[in-house]
Each structure stands twice: as C-alpha cells, then as structure tokens.
Design a protein around this motif. Structure first.
Motif, PDB file in Angstrom:
ATOM      1  N   GLU A 223     102.954  54.628  93.723  1.00  0.00           N
ATOM      2  CA  GLU A 223     102.742  55.998  93.250  1.00  0.00           C
ATOM      3  C   GLU A 223     104.049  56.657  92.820  1.00  0.00           C
ATOM      4  OE1 GLU A 223     100.404  58.229  96.029  1.00  0.00           O
ATOM      5  OE2 GLU A 223      98.705  56.857  95.897  1.00  0.00           O
ATOM      6  N   GLN A 224     104.884  55.871  92.167  1.00  0.00           N
ATOM      7  CA  GLN A 224     106.112  56.376  91.556  1.00  0.00           C
ATOM      8  C   GLN A 224     105.785  56.747  90.109  1.00  0.00           C
ATOM      9  OE1 GLN A 224     109.260  56.876  92.766  1.00  0.00           O
ATOM     10  NE2 GLN A 224     108.660  56.332  94.855  1.00  0.00           N
ATOM     11  N   TRP A 225     105.192  57.928  89.927  1.00  0.00           N
ATOM     12  CA  TRP A 225     104.626  58.287  88.627  1.00  0.00           C
ATOM     13  C   TRP A 225     105.691  58.504  87.568  1.00  0.00           C
ATOM     14  CZ3 TRP A 225     100.248  56.495  89.370  1.00  0.00           C
ATOM     15  CH2 TRP A 225      99.520  56.729  90.541  1.00  0.00           C
ATOM     16  N   ASP A 226     106.841  59.005  87.961  1.00  0.00           N
ATOM     17  CA  ASP A 226     107.917  59.212  86.994  1.00  0.00           C
ATOM     18  C   ASP A 226     108.371  57.877  86.409  1.00  0.00           C
ATOM     19  OD1 ASP A 226     109.984  61.533  86.183  1.00  0.00           O
ATOM     20  OD2 ASP A 226     111.091  59.669  86.424  1.00  0.00           O
ATOM     21  N   LEU A 227     108.596  56.901  87.264  1.00  0.00           N
ATOM     22  CA  LEU A 227     109.025  55.589  86.796  1.00  0.00           C
ATOM     23  C   LEU A 227     107.918  54.895  86.027  1.00  0.00           C
ATOM     24  CD1 LEU A 227     111.040  53.336  86.554  1.00  0.00           C
ATOM     25  CD2 LEU A 227     110.536  52.664  88.914  1.00  0.00           C
ATOM     26  N   LEU A 228     106.678  55.068  86.454  1.00  0.00           N
ATOM     27  CA  LEU A 228     105.568  54.483  85.710  1.00  0.00           C
ATOM     28  C   LEU A 228     105.542  55.015  84.283  1.00  0.00           C
ATOM     29  CD1 LEU A 228     102.991  52.803  85.483  1.00  0.00           C
ATOM     30  CD2 LEU A 228     101.725  54.740  86.433  1.00  0.00           C
ATOM     31  N   GLY A 229     105.757  56.316  84.123  1.00  0.00           N
ATOM     32  CA  GLY A 229     105.802  56.891  82.777  1.00  0.00           C
ATOM     33  C   GLY A 229     106.908  56.293  81.943  1.00  0.00           C
ATOM     34  N   GLU A 230     108.071  56.045  82.544  1.00  0.00           N
ATOM     35  CA  GLU A 230     109.172  55.441  81.799  1.00  0.00           C
ATOM     36  C   GLU A 230     108.827  54.010  81.379  1.00  0.00           C
ATOM     37  OE1 GLU A 230     113.121  55.989  82.695  1.00  0.00           O
ATOM     38  OE2 GLU A 230     112.930  58.149  83.030  1.00  0.00           O
ATOM     39  N   LEU A 231     108.139  53.287  82.231  1.00  0.00           N
ATOM     40  CA  LEU A 231     107.723  51.931  81.872  1.00  0.00           C
ATOM     41  C   LEU A 231     106.697  51.958  80.728  1.00  0.00           C
ATOM     42  CD1 LEU A 231     107.418  50.429  85.452  1.00  0.00           C
ATOM     43  CD2 LEU A 231     109.192  49.907  83.766  1.00  0.00           C
ATOM     44  N   LEU A 232     105.849  52.972  80.683  1.00  0.00           N
ATOM     45  CA  LEU A 232     104.918  53.115  79.567  1.00  0.00           C
ATOM     46  C   LEU A 232     105.675  53.398  78.263  1.00  0.00           C
ATOM     47  CD1 LEU A 232     102.074  55.213  81.258  1.00  0.00           C
ATOM     48  CD2 LEU A 232     102.020  52.771  80.681  1.00  0.00           C
TER      49      LEU A 232
END
Length: 300
Positions: A223-232
């Motif tokens: 649930e690291q949403w900030d990093l997930l967004g960067e990976l997207l």
C-alpha cells in the motif's frame, strides 16, 4: 483500452482537482520566499511539483477543458510564488553548485514562462560544469533540464544512464524503497517525462517490461500508493506503453471521492495544511501518471 483510459482519466482529473482546491495551503506563509532556504524540500518543493504536474498536463493536451484551466491556474499560482522566477534566480546566483533552481525552472520554461537573467546564470553554470557532484539519476535530471532549455552541452545521456542502478540492470530483487524512487526518476529524466521513450535502450526496456509487474505487485501489496503511481508513470514512458487495467484499478481504489490520494497506508492527519503537505506529492504523481497514460494510449 477504453477502460484503462477511463480509469486513468478519472484518477488524474480527481487528483488535479484536489490539488487545485487545496493549493493555497501550499503557499509561502507571509510571502516568506527567500533564496537561502534551509530546507528547500519542505519550503518550496511542493510548489515546484505543482509546476511540474501542471506543465505536463498542458504539454500533453489530453485533459478536458476544466482540467486544462485548473493546470493553467496552478502553473500561474506556483510561478507567482516563485516571484516569477526571481526566487530561483537569486538562489542560483548565490549558490552556483545547487541544481534545484534549474530542475525547478525547466517546468515553467517548457510552458513559456521564462526568466532571462536566470537563464544567463544557468548558462554560466553550465560552462563552468559546476553541477556534477550529484547522484547519477540527478545528473540525468540536470542534463535533461539543459536539453529542454536549449542550453548547449555535450552531455552523453546514454553513458549517464549506465552509471545509475537501472542502467546496470541488476538483480530485480535488489530494489529497496529509496532505490525504487531513483530508478523511476532515471526513466523520467532520460525520456523527458515520456516525451522521448525511444531514448530508453532495448536492454533497459526489456528489463523494465519483465520486472515492472512484480514491483507493482510488491508495492501495491504494501500500500505504498505514491511509489505505485511512480511505477505507473514508468510504464507510460516505455516505447510500447504498459498500461494495465488491473493495476490502475488498484491505484484508483486508494483514491478518495474528493480526489485525495494517501501516500501510503499510514494514518492521515486531520489538520488540512498537514494533510496537504503530507500527501500533495501523491496527487502530483497521480496527475502525471494519468496524463501520460492517456497521452501515450491516444498516440499524441
């Protein structure tokens, strides 16, 4: 593809709307914009990030009319907070080795907001080659900023890439939280935020195509949403953009009805100003991720 487009659009529009509704919370208090900032990340980085997200929304031109207007207003707001470039000029003039004025200014310049005196100082710093003692991914940031501004240099971005973690394509499990952010920014700067996907060499493209799904699964589970967004965003920067509906739906489920996106699974402060400063970056990331995804899928 239509479903991914709709999800990416809704996430980006919601995040941009939240930034626009709350942007005054990020203003300098009492107009206290000074060049000698003790903590630039805390003091003016959020304003710089508004400039980044807004400039990319305007550059790509895939947002709706309301979103384009919001981006334009946010860009103008953050530029005025920078004293229309005077803050960045004074900071660079006093501290020739710093890179943040250059890295910040480029987002305004790409949108037509120029500061002649600052560009003269940046050109002098370039000739002196002073901005070199930085992390490899940040060297790419400096090189890309010079490239966008039109400052002539002989930077070898392909060689710079090979000095980064990503450029060495190491074992994919050797990726911690900090390195993941460095890896994403290596892609952002090398491709100028998705404008030049062909600048990623084939072996790095293959590496990212193979391992992005695993990394996205790991950081989504955490649930690291900030990093997930960067990976997207990284996925949207590939020559053949990678935009998976299931991954976008995971990201979208973390978003609140008002467009707010928490950076992680931690508690959210009730104080509006603290809430904004703690989570503004994730809204910026979501705005960029959705914008670049739409742009690449539409082929603009």
């Amino acid at each position: 593809m239509t479903t991914v487009v709709h999800v990416a659009h809704d996430v980006a529009a919601g995040a941009l709307g939240w930034l626009h509704a709350n942007h005054e919370l990020g203003a300098f208090e009492d107009d206290a914009a000074i060049a000698d900032l003790n903590d630039p990340d805390e003091a003016y980085k959020p304003l710089c990030e508004l400039g980044l997200a807004s400039s990319l929304v305007l550059r790509e031109g895939v947002a709706g009319t309301a979103e384009q207007r919001a981006a334009s207003e946010l860009l103008d707001f953050s530029w005025k907070q920078m004293h229309e470039g005077d803050l960045l000029y004074e900071r660079q003039l006093r501290h020739a080795l710093l890179t943040d004025p250059l890295e910040t200014y480029v987002h305004y310049a790409r949108s037509g907001l120029r500061h002649e005196a600052l560009e003269e100082v940046l050109a002098q710093c370039s000739v002196a080659d002073s901005m070199t003692e930085v992390l490899p991914n940040r060297r790419l940031a400096v090189a890309n900023a010079h490239r966008v501004l039109g400052v002539h240099r002989d930077d070898d971005l392909a060689m710079m890439l090979r000095q980064t973690w990503l450029g060495r394509t190491p074992q994919p499990w050797a990726l911690d939280w900090y390195t993941a952010y460095y890896m994403t920014h290596t892609v952002f700067h090398l491709t100028d935020w998705g404008a030049l996907p062909g600048d990623l060499p084939p072996d790095v493209v293959e590496y990212l195509e193979n391992w992005l799904p695993a990394w996205i699964d790991v950081w989504a589970e955490a649930e690291q949403w900030d990093l997930l967004g960067e990976l997207l965003i990284v996925g949207a920067c590939l020559p053949e953009p990678r935009c998976e509906r299931a991954e976008w739906e995971l990201f979208a489920r973390a978003q609140h009805a008002d467009g707010f996106l928490p950076r992680d699974s931690g508690p959210v402060d009730d104080d509006p100003r603290k809430r904004y400063h703690d989570h503004q970056h994730t809204a910026v990331v979501a705005t960029i991720a959705g914008t670049l995804t739409l742009s690449r899928l539409f082929g603009t």
